[in-house]
Design a protein around this motif. Structure first.
Motif, PDB file in Angstrom:
ATOM      1  N   UNK A  13       5.061  -8.296  -3.529  1.00 26.94           N
ATOM      2  CA  UNK A  13       3.880  -8.071  -2.866  1.00 26.94           C
ATOM      3  C   UNK A  13       4.105  -7.069  -1.384  1.00 26.94           C
ATOM      4  N   UNK A  14       5.302  -7.137  -1.201  1.00 21.61           N
ATOM      5  CA  UNK A  14       5.588  -6.261  -0.236  1.00 21.61           C
ATOM      6  C   UNK A  14       6.472  -5.049  -0.176  1.00 21.61           C
ATOM      7  N   UNK A  15       6.786  -4.149   0.665  1.00 22.08           N
ATOM      8  CA  UNK A  15       7.331  -3.033   0.526  1.00 22.08           C
ATOM      9  C   UNK A  15       8.873  -3.401   0.349  1.00 22.08           C
ATOM     10  N   UNK A  16       9.365  -4.322   1.316  1.00 21.61           N
ATOM     11  CA  UNK A  16      10.626  -4.763   0.898  1.00 21.61           C
ATOM     12  C   UNK A  16      11.226  -5.339  -0.382  1.00 21.61           C
ATOM     13  N   UNK A  17      10.279  -6.075  -0.806  1.00 20.77           N
ATOM     14  CA  UNK A  17      10.421  -6.583  -2.273  1.00 20.77           C
ATOM     15  C   UNK A  17      10.347  -5.519  -3.449  1.00 20.77           C
ATOM     16  N   UNK A  18       9.526  -4.244  -2.969  1.00 14.49           N
ATOM     17  CA  UNK A  18       9.663  -3.241  -3.705  1.00 14.49           C
ATOM     18  C   UNK A  18      10.750  -2.707  -4.048  1.00 14.49           C
ATOM     19  N   UNK A  53       0.806  -1.350  -0.066  1.00 10.27           N
ATOM     20  CA  UNK A  53       0.157  -0.074  -0.147  1.00 10.27           C
ATOM     21  C   UNK A  53       0.956   1.063   0.040  1.00 10.27           C
ATOM     22  N   UNK A  54       0.588   2.265  -0.797  1.00 15.52           N
ATOM     23  CA  UNK A  54       1.247   3.433  -0.944  1.00 15.52           C
ATOM     24  C   UNK A  54       0.655   4.450   0.117  1.00 15.52           C
ATOM     25  N   UNK A  55      -0.722   4.573  -0.199  1.00 16.17           N
ATOM     26  CA  UNK A  55      -1.505   5.587   0.701  1.00 16.17           C
ATOM     27  C   UNK A  55      -2.612   4.946   1.449  1.00 16.17           C
ATOM     28  N   UNK A  56      -2.354   5.266   2.594  1.00 12.09           N
ATOM     29  CA  UNK A  56      -3.591   4.657   3.700  1.00 12.09           C
ATOM     30  C   UNK A  56      -5.019   4.820   3.181  1.00 12.09           C
ATOM     31  N   UNK A  57      -5.206   5.856   2.527  1.00 17.24           N
ATOM     32  CA  UNK A  57      -6.626   6.065   2.267  1.00 17.24           C
ATOM     33  C   UNK A  57      -7.039   5.455   1.189  1.00 17.24           C
ATOM     34  N   UNK A  90      -8.085   2.424  -1.538  1.00 18.31           N
ATOM     35  CA  UNK A  90      -8.618   0.933  -1.146  1.00 18.31           C
ATOM     36  C   UNK A  90      -8.093   0.267  -1.920  1.00 18.31           C
ATOM     37  N   UNK A  91      -7.636  -1.144  -1.487  1.00 16.06           N
ATOM     38  CA  UNK A  91      -7.150  -2.244  -2.131  1.00 16.06           C
ATOM     39  C   UNK A  91      -5.765  -2.186  -1.996  1.00 16.06           C
ATOM     40  N   UNK A  92      -4.944  -2.886  -2.946  1.00 18.11           N
ATOM     41  CA  UNK A  92      -3.239  -3.007  -2.813  1.00 18.11           C
ATOM     42  C   UNK A  92      -2.813  -3.115  -4.209  1.00 18.11           C
ATOM     43  N   UNK A  93      -1.633  -3.076  -4.499  1.00 18.86           N
ATOM     44  CA  UNK A  93      -0.996  -3.042  -5.552  1.00 18.86           C
ATOM     45  C   UNK A  93       0.243  -4.402  -5.395  1.00 18.86           C
ATOM     46  N   UNK A  94       0.520  -4.954  -6.659  1.00 16.62           N
ATOM     47  CA  UNK A  94       1.569  -5.838  -6.543  1.00 16.62           C
ATOM     48  C   UNK A  94       2.277  -5.933  -7.969  1.00 16.62           C
ATOM     49  N   UNK A  95       3.442  -6.362  -8.196  1.00 16.07           N
ATOM     50  CA  UNK A  95       4.240  -6.351  -9.448  1.00 16.07           C
ATOM     51  C   UNK A  95       4.532  -7.983  -9.739  1.00 16.07           C
ATOM     52  N   UNK A  96       4.293  -8.153 -11.181  1.00 10.13           N
ATOM     53  CA  UNK A  96       4.528  -9.621 -11.628  1.00 10.13           C
ATOM     54  C   UNK A  96       5.575  -9.067 -12.696  1.00 10.13           C
TER      55      UNK A  96
END
Length: 236
Positions: free
Chosen positions: A96-101, A73-77, A79-85
């Motif tokens: 799927x997490x900040x460390x991987x990003x 998540x980038x912005x707490x407000x 809705x939903x979430x992001x991921x990279x394939x």
């Protein structure tokens, strides 16, 4: 329906930002579209998941991927979430997490990646308050990123403003300076709400005033009825 009390703090320190050469981050999608991967994948894509429905952010013709049940998540407000394939060597992998990003980004190539480095460190880019927590300045060898940090999730939901230094070469986030609270939200159920007693007092004063008005109205109505009865009695 829940009621909330919202307090926004825009201190003098925040106002100084307007005097600098700051630039605003526009939205989450533009941050993610600006990524230049450090690992040179064969192909990659950014997906947003809202209630199980995927939307491809980039590119228009993404590589084949499977749905991910988790993401960052980038912005707490939002809705939903992001991921990279991404694909490399014939295999599909997922971020799927900040460390991987942060690992996927590598060196900081642009201010958008600097913002994502701040997110990987636990900060949030708050697009609702861009002048405070979604902007940056370019210092040459580094970026100064202004972001938010969630200090408390409940009673109250509280976010502080932080100024961060992001090194362009290493991506290191240093010089984390707390600029103070800028957002505070109390639910009606929060017993520690410092504003609740004042609100209760206002509500009680309004109730007493309404009762007094009702009493005065009743007295006027009774008086008018007595006068009418008196007039009717004389006519008889």
């Amino acid at each position: 329906m829940k009621k909330y009390i919202l307090v926004i703090f825009l201190c003098a320190g925040h106002m100084v930002l307007a005097q600098g050469s700051k630039k605003l981050f526009s939205n989450t999608e533009n941050l993610l579209k600006a990524i230049i991967p450090n690992s040179n994948p064969d192909s990659w894509t950014v997906i947003r998941n809202i209630d199980g429905k995927n939307t491809v952010i980039r590119p228009e013709n993404p590589p084949a991927y499977e749905n991910s049940a988790t993401g960052f998540v980038i912005d707490q407000r939002e809705h939903g979430y992001y991921y990279i394939a991404y694909t490399k060597g014939g295999q599909t992998r997922y971020i799927t997490d900040a460390e991987g990003l942060r690992t996927f980004i590598g060196d900081i190539d642009n201010p958008q990646e600097a913002a994502l480095a701040a997110v990987a460190k636990g900060y949030v880019i708050d697009f609702e308050y861009q002048d405070v927590a979604a902007n940056y300045t370019d210092n040459g060898a580094s970026y100064t990123v202004h972001a938010g940090k969630v200090m408390s999730l409940d009673c109250p939901f509280e976010i502080n403003h932080y100024a961060l230094n992001v090194d362009k070469k290493t991506g290191a986030v240093t010089g984390e300076t707390d600029m103070g609270k800028y957002f505070e939200l109390y639910g009606k159920e929060c017993e520690n709400n410092p504003h609740y007693s004042a609100l209760q007092k206002q509500m009680e004063e309004a109730r007493l005033k309404a009762e007094e008005q009702k009493k005065i109205q009743k007295e006027m109505t009774d008086k008018m009825e007595r006068r009418i009865r008196k007039i009717q009695s004389k006519r008889r």
